[in-house]
Scaffold this motif. Structure first.
Motif, PDB file in Angstrom:
ATOM      1  N   GLY A 107      82.564  24.908 -68.281  1.00 27.04           N
ATOM      2  CA  GLY A 107      83.218  24.974 -66.982  1.00 27.04           C
ATOM      3  C   GLY A 107      82.296  24.509 -65.864  1.00 27.04           C
ATOM      4  O   GLY A 107      82.734  23.812 -64.927  1.00 27.04           O
ATOM      5  N   GLN A 108      81.005  24.899 -65.963  1.00 25.79           N
ATOM      6  CA  GLN A 108      80.035  24.438 -64.968  1.00 25.79           C
ATOM      7  C   GLN A 108      79.927  22.918 -64.974  1.00 25.79           C
ATOM      8  O   GLN A 108      79.874  22.287 -63.918  1.00 25.79           O
ATOM      9  CB  GLN A 108      78.638  25.025 -65.254  1.00 25.79           C
ATOM     10  N   ILE A 109      79.900  22.334 -66.148  1.00 23.61           N
ATOM     11  CA  ILE A 109      79.774  20.874 -66.268  1.00 23.61           C
ATOM     12  C   ILE A 109      81.005  20.200 -65.670  1.00 23.61           C
ATOM     13  O   ILE A 109      80.888  19.208 -64.932  1.00 23.61           O
ATOM     14  CB  ILE A 109      79.577  20.448 -67.738  1.00 23.61           C
ATOM     15  N   ARG A 110      82.186  20.730 -65.950  1.00 25.39           N
ATOM     16  CA  ARG A 110      83.409  20.167 -65.345  1.00 25.39           C
ATOM     17  C   ARG A 110      83.353  20.283 -63.822  1.00 25.39           C
ATOM     18  O   ARG A 110      83.769  19.377 -63.099  1.00 25.39           O
ATOM     19  CB  ARG A 110      84.654  20.856 -65.900  1.00 25.39           C
ATOM     20  N   GLY A 111      82.811  21.409 -63.343  1.00 30.22           N
ATOM     21  CA  GLY A 111      82.664  21.601 -61.904  1.00 30.22           C
ATOM     22  C   GLY A 111      81.711  20.589 -61.290  1.00 30.22           C
ATOM     23  O   GLY A 111      81.969  20.053 -60.199  1.00 30.22           O
ATOM     24  N   ILE A 112      80.629  20.309 -61.975  1.00 27.79           N
ATOM     25  CA  ILE A 112      79.662  19.310 -61.499  1.00 27.79           C
ATOM     26  C   ILE A 112      80.315  17.936 -61.435  1.00 27.79           C
ATOM     27  O   ILE A 112      80.157  17.200 -60.464  1.00 27.79           O
ATOM     28  CB  ILE A 112      78.401  19.302 -62.393  1.00 27.79           C
TER      29      ILE A 112
ATOM     30  N   ASP B 233      82.270  13.508 -53.893  1.00 31.72           N
ATOM     31  CA  ASP B 233      81.135  13.107 -53.053  1.00 31.72           C
ATOM     32  C   ASP B 233      80.434  14.298 -52.401  1.00 31.72           C
ATOM     33  O   ASP B 233      80.019  14.245 -51.253  1.00 31.72           O
ATOM     34  CB  ASP B 233      81.569  12.101 -51.973  1.00 31.72           C
ATOM     35  N   THR B 234      80.279  15.377 -53.155  1.00 31.52           N
ATOM     36  CA  THR B 234      79.573  16.559 -52.666  1.00 31.52           C
ATOM     37  C   THR B 234      78.116  16.205 -52.412  1.00 31.52           C
ATOM     38  O   THR B 234      77.532  15.382 -53.119  1.00 31.52           O
ATOM     39  CB  THR B 234      79.678  17.701 -53.705  1.00 31.52           C
ATOM     40  N   TYR B 235      77.535  16.844 -51.425  1.00 30.06           N
ATOM     41  CA  TYR B 235      76.143  16.622 -51.040  1.00 30.06           C
ATOM     42  C   TYR B 235      75.245  16.742 -52.280  1.00 30.06           C
ATOM     43  O   TYR B 235      75.349  17.693 -53.056  1.00 30.06           O
ATOM     44  CB  TYR B 235      75.751  17.645 -49.976  1.00 30.06           C
ATOM     45  N   CYS B 236      74.367  15.761 -52.446  1.00 32.36           N
ATOM     46  CA  CYS B 236      73.529  15.639 -53.651  1.00 32.36           C
ATOM     47  C   CYS B 236      72.755  16.909 -53.978  1.00 32.36           C
ATOM     48  O   CYS B 236      72.669  17.318 -55.134  1.00 32.36           O
ATOM     49  CB  CYS B 236      72.551  14.475 -53.508  1.00 32.36           C
ATOM     50  N   ASP B 237      72.167  17.545 -52.964  1.00 34.55           N
ATOM     51  CA  ASP B 237      71.360  18.738 -53.213  1.00 34.55           C
ATOM     52  C   ASP B 237      72.205  19.851 -53.827  1.00 34.55           C
ATOM     53  O   ASP B 237      71.743  20.578 -54.706  1.00 34.55           O
ATOM     54  CB  ASP B 237      70.706  19.213 -51.907  1.00 34.55           C
TER      55      ASP B 237
ATOM     56  N   ILE C 113      73.456  21.530 -61.339  1.00 37.45           N
ATOM     57  CA  ILE C 113      72.893  20.979 -62.576  1.00 37.45           C
ATOM     58  C   ILE C 113      71.766  21.874 -63.074  1.00 37.45           C
ATOM     59  O   ILE C 113      71.680  22.188 -64.272  1.00 37.45           O
ATOM     60  CB  ILE C 113      72.413  19.523 -62.373  1.00 37.45           C
ATOM     61  N   ALA C 114      70.907  22.331 -62.150  1.00 30.30           N
ATOM     62  CA  ALA C 114      69.809  23.227 -62.531  1.00 30.30           C
ATOM     63  C   ALA C 114      70.349  24.529 -63.121  1.00 30.30           C
ATOM     64  O   ALA C 114      69.813  25.051 -64.103  1.00 30.30           O
ATOM     65  CB  ALA C 114      68.915  23.517 -61.324  1.00 30.30           C
TER      66      ALA C 114
END
Length: 111
Positions: free
Chosen positions: A42-47, A54-58, A64-65
Motif C-alpha cells: 500500500g505504501q508503494i502504491r501511495g508513493i 507531482d508531490t514535492y520530492c522531499d 520511500i525511506a
C-alpha cells in the motif's frame, strides 16, 4: 515406463532432497509477514500516486525511506527466524556451507 510424482522431502528449514528448498514458518509468522507486506504494498502504491500527482520530492523521498525501513523490518524478522532454525539445524547436520550462504545473504541485505 510411467513417471511417478514423488513429493520432495524437507528436512528442516531450507534443506530438501531435490531442487526445491522451503522454510517452515508458523501460520502466525506467515500471517504477520503477509500483513506487513500488504501495508508495504500500500505504501508503494501511495508513493506511485504521489509521483503521478507531482508531490514535492522531499515528501516522496520521506515515504520511500519509510517503505525501505518497513522492508528492512521484514528482512530482520526473516533473518532472525532463519538463524534460529534453518542455520542452526543445517550446521548441526554438518552442512557448514550454510554459513557462507548466510554471509552472502547478509551482504545483499547490507547494500
Amino acid at each position: 515406463m510411467e513417471e511417478i510424482d514423488v513429493p520432495i522431502a524437507i528436512d528442516g528449514c531450507g534443506h530438501s532432497h531435490g531442487d526445491e528448498r522451503k522454510s517452515h514458518h508458523s501460520d502466525k509468522m506467515k500471517q504477520g509477514l503477509t500483513s506487513r507486506l500488504n501495508r508495504i504494498e500500500g505504501q508503494i502504491r501511495g508513493i506511485k500516486g504521489m509521483i503521478e500527482k507531482d508531490t514535492y520530492c522531499d515528501d516522496v523521498l520521506t515515504q520511500i525511506a519509510a517503505a525501505q525501513s518497513a522492508l528492512g523490518s521484514v528482512a530482520k524478522l526473516l533473518l532472525e527466524g532463519h538463524l534460529k532454525s534453518c542455520v542452526i539445524e543445517r550446521v548441526q547436520a554438518g552442512e557448514h556451507e550454510v554459513v557462507e550462504e548466510l554471509l552472502v545473504t547478509i551482504n545483499k541485505l547490507m547494500k
